[in-house]
Write a protein that holds these residues in place. Structure first.
Motif, PDB file in Angstrom:
ATOM      1  N   TRP A 135      54.867  32.382  43.640  1.00 33.78           N
ATOM      2  CA  TRP A 135      54.714  33.828  43.452  1.00 33.78           C
ATOM      3  C   TRP A 135      55.833  34.436  42.615  1.00 33.78           C
ATOM      4  CZ3 TRP A 135      55.994  31.326  47.952  1.00 33.78           C
ATOM      5  CH2 TRP A 135      57.272  31.576  48.467  1.00 33.78           C
ATOM      6  N   LEU A 136      56.909  33.679  42.373  1.00 29.85           N
ATOM      7  CA  LEU A 136      58.013  34.227  41.587  1.00 29.85           C
ATOM      8  C   LEU A 136      57.779  34.094  40.085  1.00 29.85           C
ATOM      9  CD1 LEU A 136      60.714  33.199  44.123  1.00 29.85           C
ATOM     10  CD2 LEU A 136      60.233  35.532  43.401  1.00 29.85           C
ATOM     11  N   ASP A 137      56.614  33.596  39.684  1.00 26.08           N
ATOM     12  CA  ASP A 137      56.185  33.660  38.286  1.00 26.08           C
ATOM     13  C   ASP A 137      54.984  34.609  38.227  1.00 26.08           C
ATOM     14  OD1 ASP A 137      54.958  33.384  35.833  1.00 26.08           O
ATOM     15  OD2 ASP A 137      54.575  31.226  36.038  1.00 26.08           O
ATOM     16  N   PRO A 138      55.154  35.817  37.661  1.00 23.31           N
ATOM     17  CA  PRO A 138      54.055  36.784  37.644  1.00 23.31           C
ATOM     18  C   PRO A 138      52.798  36.263  36.936  1.00 23.31           C
ATOM     19  CG  PRO A 138      56.116  37.836  36.962  1.00 23.31           C
ATOM     20  CD  PRO A 138      56.393  36.358  37.062  1.00 23.31           C
ATOM     21  N   SER A 139      52.961  35.406  35.946  1.00 26.53           N
ATOM     22  CA  SER A 139      51.770  34.917  35.241  1.00 26.53           C
ATOM     23  C   SER A 139      50.952  34.002  36.148  1.00 26.53           C
ATOM     24  CB  SER A 139      52.157  34.193  33.942  1.00 26.53           C
ATOM     25  OG  SER A 139      52.756  32.941  34.210  1.00 26.53           O
ATOM     26  N   ARG A 140      51.628  33.209  36.967  1.00 22.58           N
ATOM     27  CA  ARG A 140      50.885  32.377  37.919  1.00 22.58           C
ATOM     28  C   ARG A 140      50.258  33.252  39.010  1.00 22.58           C
ATOM     29  NH1 ARG A 140      54.790  28.532  36.246  1.00 22.58           N
ATOM     30  NH2 ARG A 140      54.029  26.400  36.076  1.00 22.58           N
ATOM     31  N   LEU A 141      50.977  34.288  39.453  1.00 22.24           N
ATOM     32  CA  LEU A 141      50.408  35.153  40.488  1.00 22.24           C
ATOM     33  C   LEU A 141      49.176  35.897  39.948  1.00 22.24           C
ATOM     34  CD1 LEU A 141      50.916  35.779  43.481  1.00 22.24           C
ATOM     35  CD2 LEU A 141      52.185  37.810  42.758  1.00 22.24           C
ATOM     36  N   ALA A 142      49.165  36.173  38.642  1.00 26.03           N
ATOM     37  CA  ALA A 142      47.987  36.792  38.024  1.00 26.03           C
ATOM     38  C   ALA A 142      46.773  35.859  38.143  1.00 26.03           C
ATOM     39  CB  ALA A 142      48.266  37.125  36.557  1.00 26.03           C
ATOM     40  N   ALA A 143      47.001  34.573  37.945  1.00 26.41           N
ATOM     41  CA  ALA A 143      45.903  33.599  38.082  1.00 26.41           C
ATOM     42  C   ALA A 143      45.410  33.553  39.528  1.00 26.41           C
ATOM     43  CB  ALA A 143      46.366  32.209  37.628  1.00 26.41           C
ATOM     44  N   VAL A 144      46.335  33.686  40.470  1.00 26.42           N
ATOM     45  CA  VAL A 144      45.964  33.712  41.891  1.00 26.42           C
ATOM     46  C   VAL A 144      45.120  34.954  42.185  1.00 26.42           C
ATOM     47  CG1 VAL A 144      46.815  33.824  44.270  1.00 26.42           C
ATOM     48  CG2 VAL A 144      48.004  32.382  42.594  1.00 26.42           C
ATOM     49  N   ALA A 145      45.483  36.101  41.590  1.00 25.34           N
ATOM     50  CA  ALA A 145      44.741  37.353  41.803  1.00 25.34           C
ATOM     51  C   ALA A 145      43.280  37.188  41.376  1.00 25.34           C
ATOM     52  CB  ALA A 145      45.396  38.497  41.026  1.00 25.34           C
ATOM     53  N   THR A 146      43.089  36.580  40.225  1.00 24.89           N
ATOM     54  CA  THR A 146      41.735  36.381  39.709  1.00 24.89           C
ATOM     55  C   THR A 146      40.913  35.502  40.650  1.00 24.89           C
ATOM     56  OG1 THR A 146      42.599  36.587  37.471  1.00 24.89           O
ATOM     57  CG2 THR A 146      40.412  35.573  37.703  1.00 24.89           C
ATOM     58  N   ARG A 147      41.507  34.403  41.091  1.00 27.54           N
ATOM     59  CA  ARG A 147      40.794  33.483  41.988  1.00 27.54           C
ATOM     60  C   ARG A 147      40.535  34.144  43.353  1.00 27.54           C
ATOM     61  NH1 ARG A 147      40.895  27.831  42.541  1.00 27.54           N
ATOM     62  NH2 ARG A 147      41.421  27.694  40.352  1.00 27.54           N
ATOM     63  N   LEU A 148      41.498  34.928  43.820  1.00 21.85           N
ATOM     64  CA  LEU A 148      41.329  35.616  45.101  1.00 21.85           C
ATOM     65  C   LEU A 148      40.164  36.609  45.017  1.00 21.85           C
ATOM     66  CD1 LEU A 148      42.207  36.305  48.004  1.00 21.85           C
ATOM     67  CD2 LEU A 148      43.952  37.832  47.029  1.00 21.85           C
ATOM     68  N   GLY A 149      40.043  37.301  43.892  1.00 21.19           N
ATOM     69  CA  GLY A 149      38.915  38.215  43.680  1.00 21.19           C
ATOM     70  C   GLY A 149      37.586  37.483  43.802  1.00 21.19           C
ATOM     71  N   GLU A 150      37.528  36.280  43.240  1.00 16.51           N
ATOM     72  CA  GLU A 150      36.293  35.484  43.327  1.00 16.51           C
ATOM     73  C   GLU A 150      36.007  35.058  44.767  1.00 16.51           C
ATOM     74  OE1 GLU A 150      37.137  33.660  38.855  1.00 16.51           O
ATOM     75  OE2 GLU A 150      37.266  32.335  40.609  1.00 16.51           O
ATOM     76  N   ARG A 151      37.072  34.652  45.475  1.00 14.67           N
ATOM     77  CA  ARG A 151      36.884  34.212  46.865  1.00 14.67           C
ATOM     78  C   ARG A 151      36.424  35.365  47.763  1.00 14.67           C
ATOM     79  NH1 ARG A 151      38.659  29.327  48.962  1.00 14.67           N
ATOM     80  NH2 ARG A 151      37.464  30.120  50.732  1.00 14.67           N
ATOM     81  N   LEU A 152      37.018  36.541  47.581  1.00 14.34           N
ATOM     82  CA  LEU A 152      36.622  37.696  48.394  1.00 14.34           C
ATOM     83  C   LEU A 152      35.195  38.125  48.046  1.00 14.34           C
ATOM     84  CD1 LEU A 152      39.970  39.724  48.390  1.00 14.34           C
ATOM     85  CD2 LEU A 152      38.892  38.623  50.370  1.00 14.34           C
ATOM     86  N   ALA A 153      34.856  38.050  46.771  1.00 16.06           N
ATOM     87  CA  ALA A 153      33.501  38.410  46.347  1.00 16.06           C
ATOM     88  C   ALA A 153      32.476  37.474  46.991  1.00 16.06           C
ATOM     89  CB  ALA A 153      33.387  38.358  44.823  1.00 16.06           C
ATOM     90  N   ALA A 154      32.834  36.189  47.095  1.00 13.87           N
ATOM     91  CA  ALA A 154      31.918  35.220  47.715  1.00 13.87           C
ATOM     92  C   ALA A 154      31.807  35.462  49.223  1.00 13.87           C
ATOM     93  CB  ALA A 154      32.407  33.795  47.438  1.00 13.87           C
ATOM     94  N   ALA A 155      32.907  35.869  49.845  1.00 18.60           N
ATOM     95  CA  ALA A 155      32.914  36.086  51.298  1.00 18.60           C
ATOM     96  C   ALA A 155      32.202  37.388  51.675  1.00 18.60           C
ATOM     97  CB  ALA A 155      34.354  36.098  51.821  1.00 18.60           C
ATOM     98  N   ASP A 156      32.175  38.336  50.765  1.00 13.49           N
ATOM     99  CA  ASP A 156      31.634  39.671  51.047  1.00 13.49           C
ATOM    100  C   ASP A 156      30.861  40.157  49.810  1.00 13.49           C
ATOM    101  OD1 ASP A 156      31.202  42.268  51.998  1.00 13.49           O
ATOM    102  OD2 ASP A 156      33.266  42.932  51.598  1.00 13.49           O
ATOM    103  N   PRO A 157      29.697  39.541  49.556  1.00 14.60           N
ATOM    104  CA  PRO A 157      28.968  39.787  48.293  1.00 14.60           C
ATOM    105  C   PRO A 157      28.586  41.253  48.070  1.00 14.60           C
ATOM    106  CG  PRO A 157      28.011  37.933  49.507  1.00 14.60           C
ATOM    107  CD  PRO A 157      29.010  38.569  50.418  1.00 14.60           C
ATOM    108  N   ALA A 158      28.426  42.020  49.156  1.00 17.56           N
ATOM    109  CA  ALA A 158      28.022  43.425  48.991  1.00 17.56           C
ATOM    110  C   ALA A 158      29.077  44.217  48.205  1.00 17.56           C
ATOM    111  CB  ALA A 158      27.803  44.068  50.363  1.00 17.56           C
ATOM    112  N   HIS A 159      30.335  43.758  48.256  1.00 14.43           N
ATOM    113  CA  HIS A 159      31.403  44.487  47.563  1.00 14.43           C
ATOM    114  C   HIS A 159      32.001  43.683  46.412  1.00 14.43           C
ATOM    115  CE1 HIS A 159      31.273  46.279  51.690  1.00 14.43           C
ATOM    116  NE2 HIS A 159      31.218  47.368  50.950  1.00 14.43           N
ATOM    117  N   ALA A 160      31.223  42.740  45.889  1.00 18.12           N
ATOM    118  CA  ALA A 160      31.736  41.801  44.885  1.00 18.12           C
ATOM    119  C   ALA A 160      32.350  42.498  43.669  1.00 18.12           C
ATOM    120  CB  ALA A 160      30.621  40.856  44.439  1.00 18.12           C
ATOM    121  N   GLN A 161      31.675  43.531  43.176  1.00 21.67           N
ATOM    122  CA  GLN A 161      32.171  44.172  41.959  1.00 21.67           C
ATOM    123  C   GLN A 161      33.550  44.801  42.171  1.00 21.67           C
ATOM    124  OE1 GLN A 161      30.478  43.631  39.085  1.00 21.67           O
ATOM    125  NE2 GLN A 161      32.422  44.358  38.207  1.00 21.67           N
TER     126      GLN A 161
END
Ligand SMILES: [Zn+2]
Length: 297
Positions: A135-161
């Motif tokens: 997490w101490l590299d912001p560019s890597r944390l940005a990649a984590v943010a993107t993947r986390l968005g996908e995981r949350l969208a899959a877990a709760d499809p009604a709010h995917a967007q």
């Protein structure tokens, strides 16, 4: 101690089996658990109003060596998603259910764990081959943010967007921070970071610095041999500042600093909640680094 904790955890998991569906919080929103601060911040940014975020590591607590209580293990088992980094907290690594957890280390290119001459594998706490402090590299944390968005969208499809939009916005803010670091650390007199516990490997990797850590584990006492080895490097590299952190006693760093004629400054590894948030604490870190390393542009 760890064996006892793991056995207790296993028993709890066994008794919690069959509890069924992912739990919604009292608010009716999916319950999402973040293992420690930077992941909590990230999950709040990406989850927004659509999730209920809780964290396993209370503010002011050093997250390495966290032990989980009965209630927390049950919460992990029932949560819609647990966001963690394998290798930071062995108790969490053991408690998570594979299909309802997101290991942020799977979203980035990891770097090998630091190794000191003394002690070998047993000497450090991280039970993975990579350095988990990504997490101490912001560019890597940005990649984590993107993947986390996908995981949350899959877990709760009604709010995917909503998840995807907030993930994109968060990744954008982290990308801007990354640019500030790249620019701010581009022209410096020194490239050597002498730190208390070796948490800044990704920051060093990203911005072309060299980290020399006194210890790998914030709880362990370095040997006199290790301290004199670091002192030798600090003198050779004309290091002006030894970095300490707020949750760990600065004693060793202070002794080292006085040996080599350097001063100390706090560089926050963000393992616990700072007074501001992730972005402001990282900007404070950048200011500290620029002054300590003699950066001019
Ligand atoms: Zn650490």
């Amino acid at each position: 101690m760890r064996v006892a904790t793991l056995l207790a955890g296993a028993a709890l998991l066994a008794s919690a089996c069959g509890s069924g569906q992912a739990e919604s919080s009292a608010s009716g929103k999916p319950a999402v658990i973040a293992a420690f601060y930077p992941l909590q911040w990230l999950t709040e940014q990406v989850g927004g109003q659509d999730v209920q975020v809780t964290t396993l590591t209370a503010p002011g607590v050093e997250p390495h060596d966290l032990e989980l209580g009965v209630k927390q293990v049950t919460e992990i088992q029932d949560a819609a998603l647990t966001v963690y980094i394998k290798g930071v907290q062995p108790a969490v690594d053991e408690a998570v259910a594979e299909d309802r957890s997101f290991d942020a280390a799977t979203a980035v290119k990891t770097i090998p764990a630091g190794h000191h001459e003394e002690g070998g594998e047993e000497a450090h706490d991280h039970e993975v081959s990579y350095d988990p402090h990504l997490w101490l590299d912001p560019s890597r944390l940005a990649a984590v943010a993107t993947r986390l968005g996908e995981r949350l969208a899959a877990a709760d499809p009604a709010h995917a967007q909503g998840y995807k939009d907030r993930a994109a916005r968060t990744a954008g803010a982290l990308g801007a921070l990354d640019q500030e670091f790249a620019k701010g650390l581009s022209t410096c007199t020194s490239k050597t970071l002498v730190t208390g516990h070796e948490a800044f490997g990704y920051l060093a990797d990203r911005y072309g610095l060299k980290q020399v850590g006194i210890t790998l584990d914030p709880e362990s006492e370095p040997s006199p041999a290790r301290i004199s080895e670091v002192a030798k490097v600090a003198r050779a590299e004309k290091v002006t500042t030894i970095f300490t952190e707020s949750l760990v006693s600065p004693k060793v760093a202070e002794v080292l600093a006085s040996q080599v004629g350097a001063k100390t400054a706090v560089l926050d590894p963000l393992e616990s909640k700072p007074s501001g948030d992730y972005l402001s604490a990282m900007r404070d870190n950048l200011t500290t680094l620029r002054s300590a390393l003699g950066c001019t542009t």
